[in-house]
Motif scaffolding. Structure first.
Motif, mmCIF file in Angstrom:
data_model
loop_
_atom_site.group_PDB
_atom_site.id
_atom_site.type_symbol
_atom_site.label_atom_id
_atom_site.label_comp_id
_atom_site.label_asym_id
_atom_site.label_seq_id
_atom_site.Cartn_x
_atom_site.Cartn_y
_atom_site.Cartn_z
ATOM 1 N N GLU A 130 10.422 40.565 56.702
ATOM 2 C CA GLU A 130 9.191 40.827 55.959
ATOM 3 C C GLU A 130 9.426 40.650 54.464
ATOM 4 O OE1 GLU A 130 6.721 44.143 57.019
ATOM 5 O OE2 GLU A 130 7.700 44.358 58.986
ATOM 6 N N GLU A 131 8.466 39.963 53.806
ATOM 7 C CA GLU A 131 8.529 39.738 52.363
ATOM 8 C C GLU A 131 7.272 40.304 51.703
ATOM 9 O OE1 GLU A 131 10.418 38.821 50.059
ATOM 10 O OE2 GLU A 131 12.089 37.696 50.922
ATOM 11 N N PRO A 132 7.302 41.553 51.277
ATOM 12 C CA PRO A 132 6.153 42.101 50.538
ATOM 13 C C PRO A 132 6.091 41.465 49.144
ATOM 14 C CG PRO A 132 7.603 43.834 51.392
ATOM 15 C CD PRO A 132 8.355 42.547 51.463
ATOM 16 N N LEU A 133 4.955 40.893 48.813
ATOM 17 C CA LEU A 133 4.753 40.278 47.496
ATOM 18 C C LEU A 133 3.895 41.251 46.690
ATOM 19 C CD1 LEU A 133 3.908 36.676 48.784
ATOM 20 C CD2 LEU A 133 6.155 37.626 48.188
ATOM 21 N N VAL A 134 4.548 42.092 45.898
ATOM 22 C CA VAL A 134 3.897 43.223 45.246
ATOM 23 C C VAL A 134 3.397 42.822 43.856
ATOM 24 C CG1 VAL A 134 4.150 45.611 44.472
ATOM 25 C CG2 VAL A 134 5.386 44.809 46.512
ATOM 26 N N TYR A 135 2.088 42.907 43.680
ATOM 27 C CA TYR A 135 1.495 42.565 42.387
ATOM 28 C C TYR A 135 2.041 43.481 41.298
ATOM 29 C CZ TYR A 135 -2.146 39.991 44.943
ATOM 30 O OH TYR A 135 -2.828 39.125 45.751
ATOM 31 N N PRO A 136 2.372 42.954 40.142
ATOM 32 C CA PRO A 136 2.838 43.806 39.046
ATOM 33 C C PRO A 136 1.701 44.561 38.384
ATOM 34 C CG PRO A 136 2.693 41.534 38.299
ATOM 35 C CD PRO A 136 2.398 41.523 39.777
ATOM 36 N N VAL A 137 0.474 44.072 38.542
ATOM 37 C CA VAL A 137 -0.690 44.676 37.906
ATOM 38 C C VAL A 137 -1.911 44.308 38.739
ATOM 39 C CG1 VAL A 137 -1.019 42.675 36.385
ATOM 40 C CG2 VAL A 137 -2.003 44.875 35.745
ATOM 41 N N THR A 138 -2.872 45.215 38.844
ATOM 42 C CA THR A 138 -4.138 44.905 39.533
ATOM 43 C C THR A 138 -5.286 45.115 38.543
ATOM 44 O OG1 THR A 138 -4.040 47.144 40.465
ATOM 45 C CG2 THR A 138 -3.334 45.323 41.872
ATOM 46 N N THR A 139 -5.748 46.351 38.391
ATOM 47 C CA THR A 139 -6.851 46.602 37.449
ATOM 48 C C THR A 139 -6.380 47.294 36.174
ATOM 49 O OG1 THR A 139 -7.314 48.732 38.507
ATOM 50 C CG2 THR A 139 -8.515 46.795 39.323
ATOM 51 N N GLU A 140 -5.111 47.757 36.158
ATOM 52 C CA GLU A 140 -4.646 48.487 34.993
ATOM 53 C C GLU A 140 -4.210 47.519 33.890
ATOM 54 O OE1 GLU A 140 -1.142 48.156 37.886
ATOM 55 O OE2 GLU A 140 -3.320 48.383 37.954
ATOM 56 N N THR A 141 -3.924 48.055 32.712
ATOM 57 C CA THR A 141 -3.468 47.224 31.601
ATOM 58 C C THR A 141 -1.991 46.901 31.770
ATOM 59 O OG1 THR A 141 -2.980 49.198 30.293
ATOM 60 C CG2 THR A 141 -5.168 48.190 30.021
ATOM 61 N N THR A 142 -1.510 45.938 30.995
ATOM 62 C CA THR A 142 -0.106 45.537 31.071
ATOM 63 C C THR A 142 0.427 45.282 29.672
ATOM 64 O OG1 THR A 142 1.432 43.848 31.915
ATOM 65 C CG2 THR A 142 -0.805 43.119 31.397
ATOM 66 N N ASP A 143 1.714 45.544 29.490
ATOM 67 C CA ASP A 143 2.336 45.252 28.199
ATOM 68 C C ASP A 143 3.049 43.900 28.212
ATOM 69 O OD1 ASP A 143 4.431 45.819 29.872
ATOM 70 O OD2 ASP A 143 5.232 47.485 28.701
ATOM 71 N N HIS A 144 2.788 43.097 29.247
ATOM 72 C CA HIS A 144 3.391 41.760 29.303
ATOM 73 C C HIS A 144 2.965 40.962 28.076
ATOM 74 C CE1 HIS A 144 4.271 37.676 30.686
ATOM 75 N NE2 HIS A 144 5.051 38.220 31.615
ATOM 76 N N PRO A 145 3.886 40.222 27.440
ATOM 77 C CA PRO A 145 3.510 39.475 26.223
ATOM 78 C C PRO A 145 2.398 38.449 26.460
ATOM 79 C CG PRO A 145 5.711 38.866 27.015
ATOM 80 C CD PRO A 145 5.314 40.108 27.741
ATOM 81 N N GLY A 146 2.252 37.992 27.682
ATOM 82 C CA GLY A 146 1.185 37.045 28.003
ATOM 83 C C GLY A 146 -0.065 37.708 28.522
ATOM 84 N N TYR A 186 -2.547 39.983 31.020
ATOM 85 C CA TYR A 186 -2.742 39.977 32.476
ATOM 86 C C TYR A 186 -2.430 38.605 33.064
ATOM 87 C CZ TYR A 186 -5.085 40.206 37.014
ATOM 88 O OH TYR A 186 -5.367 40.148 38.356
ATOM 89 N N LYS A 187 -2.951 37.553 32.448
ATOM 90 C CA LYS A 187 -2.725 36.215 32.975
ATOM 91 C C LYS A 187 -1.246 35.854 32.975
ATOM 92 C CE LYS A 187 -4.217 31.413 32.500
ATOM 93 N NZ LYS A 187 -5.078 30.452 31.736
ATOM 94 N N GLY A 188 -0.570 36.208 31.892
ATOM 95 C CA GLY A 188 0.863 35.915 31.819
ATOM 96 C C GLY A 188 1.661 36.665 32.873
ATOM 97 N N ALA A 189 1.293 37.947 33.084
ATOM 98 C CA ALA A 189 1.994 38.747 34.093
ATOM 99 C C ALA A 189 1.802 38.155 35.487
ATOM 100 C CB ALA A 189 1.496 40.186 34.051
ATOM 101 N N MET A 190 0.587 37.719 35.796
ATOM 102 C CA MET A 190 0.311 37.163 37.117
ATOM 103 C C MET A 190 0.975 35.805 37.308
ATOM 104 S SD MET A 190 -1.228 39.539 38.626
ATOM 105 C CE MET A 190 -1.693 38.675 40.134
#
Length: 495
Positions: free
Chosen positions: A58-74, A76-80
């Motif tokens: 099994e390979e769970p592909l876990v989203y790093p972010v869904t509806t919350e904010t992110t501190d990714h430099p890119g 939400y789009k960059g994180a995804m």
């Protein structure tokens, strides 16, 4: 030898709606992959749970972010983007090792699904097969027990994340629709349905075929209770029960100079929603026939009678669209309807006027930009005003060096006005002044050409023609492809 990649559609939620092929592929797979939020629960896995064996990788592909904010430099789009790249790389390792990989997807894998991001990154390198699944759209219609689209109706599928104005325009223009991705967009979607006049038709479906399924009239749904897995449905209008309303209305609709390409979304929606269409038969023929809709065609010379007839229908509770060519407010039906509506007996009948592309703008666009500066619009028809008034206005506009848009220049019963107008204008304009002669713009017999004022031939002008006469500043240019264009500069020389 590389393994094979499968995108497996699981249907809307009920495990019994998985296809036989989906079950077969999961059984054959070495690796079963599925997306989930960070809480680890996967709807896709829960649908296929009884088909997943202990020996499956099994390979769970876990989203790093869904509806919350992110501190990714890119953001939400960059994180995804980073997540999809990492997830596809993990699947590629299994495929390189010769393992068969089945990526589970709710609904259909290529319909607003996360699988497609894996597909786009891997399908050019690995043997790939997509197993279609029942979409939430089909499931929602089935659970409502009502046709989604019938005959020649158009079905539009929209994401609720679109801007509200865009949603409103598309909902107004279509026959049937499904709006996906509600949840936090519900309030905006409801507002768009109301603005487009479609709220009374809208149904709400939550978690179709799943536990906790809910069906309701969308207008009655509390926005705070709406999850992501819900859709708004505008079902087929064919045989639909009429939406109750307290009173009728008249909408004067401009169809533009020709066919459907010239209709605005608002006008298209008003024509579709009407109980009755009233208009000159030639213009009515441009509007598609709809089941249950009544059409009242008449001759082009009975505008006042047509306007009163439409208002009388509206007083009986009918929703009436008065169909006009071009823009209804320019030498067309809006004036006739509003004049009749000003009578005491019709003052309580709601009347709206919807704009359309008028012949002058359509012809100008085909020729270039001859109306780029100040211009005057004049009808050469002397049926409703004396020729002396027309001649006086032509002289005044020509003396002011305005570009002229000349409507109704000639007909079978009016053959001399164009020649008289040419003679008059040549007293005030140079013989080489460019004139756009545009016939049947947007129609099957469209013909647009540029001539000098002195060479304007009245014999080639009829009621389907409009003339655009340039000012002293209007220019013609022959471009590299040989096409001649005409334009009027926006800057006028100082005296």
């Amino acid at each position: 030898m590389n393994g094979k990649l499968y995108g497996v559609g699981l249907g809307p939620g009920d495990p019994s709606l998985m296809t036989l092929r989906a079950v077969e592929v999961i059984a054959e797979a070495d690796v079963v992959a599925y997306h989930s939020a960070r809480h680890g629960r996967s709807i896709a896995r829960s649908i296929a749970a009884k088909h997943i064996r202990a020996d499956h990788i099994e390979e769970p592909l876990v989203y790093p972010v869904t509806t919350e904010t992110t501190d990714h430099p890119g953001g939400y789009k960059g994180a995804m983007e980073e997540f999809y790249a990492e997830a596809s790389a993990r699947l590629a390792e299994h495929l390189d090792a010769g393992r068969t990989v089945a990526v589970l997807a709710e609904g259909d894998p290529l319909f607003y699904g996360s699988y497609m991001h894996m597909h786009k990154r891997l399908t050019d390198r690995y043997d790939t097969e997509v197993i279609p699944g029942v979409t939430s759209v089909s499931a929602a219609a089935a659970r409502l027990g009502t046709p989604l689209a019938e005959g020649e109706e158009v079905l539009t599928i929209l994401p609720g994340t679109l801007p509200e104005e865009e949603l409103t325009a598309r909902l107004a223009a279509t026959d049937a629709a499904v709006v996906m991705k509600l949840g936090r967009t519900f309030t905006k979607v409801r507002s768009a349905l109301e603005s487009s006049g479609r709220l009374g038709e809208a149904r709400y479906v939550e978690r179709a075929t799943m536990a906790g399924e809910r069906l309701a009239e969308l207008a009655d749904v509390d926005a705070e209770s709406v999850p992501y897995f819900s859709v708004a449905v505008l079902p087929s209008r064919v045989d639909a029960e009429p939406v109750p309303r307290e009173r009728g209305e008249v909408v004067v609709v401009g169809t533009g100079p020709a066919g459907p390409l010239w209709l605005t979304p608002e006008s298209r929606g008003a024509l579709a929603a009407a109980d009755d269409l009233v208009g000159y038969t030639t213009y009515l023929d441009r509007v598609p026939v709809r089941p249950g809709q009544l059409r009242h065609g008449s001759d082009n010379r009975v505008e006042a009678e047509r306007a009163e007839f439409a208002l009388q229908l509206a007083r009986k509770g009918r929703r009436v669209a008065v169909v006009s060519g071009g823009d209804p407010g320019i030498f067309a039906m809006a004036t006739a309807v509003l004049e009749a509506a000003s009578q005491e007996e019709y003052k309580d009948v709601p009347v709206r006027v919807l704009p359309g592309v008028t012949a002058a703008n359509a012809a100008a666009a085909r020729a270039g930009a001859p109306l780029g500066h100040d211009y005057a619009t004049i009808s050469l028809s002397d049926r409703l005003k004396p020729w002396e008034v027309i001649a006086e206005r032509l002289r005044a506009a020509a003396s002011a060096d305005l570009v002229l848009a000349l409507y109704n220049p000639g007909s079978r019963s009016r053959t001399w006005q164009v020649g008289k107008a040419r003679e008059l204008l040549l007293e005030l304009r140079a013989p080489e002044t460019p004139v756009v002669v545009a016939r049947d713009v947007g129609g099957p017999e469209e013909h647009v050409r540029i001539v000098h004022l002195a060479d304007l031939d009245p014999a080639e002008v009829d009621m389907r023609t409009i003339l655009l006469v340039g000012s002293s500043q209007t220019r013609t240019v022959r471009r590299g492809d040989g096409e001649e264009i005409v334009w009027t500069p926006r800057r006028y020389p100082e005296a």
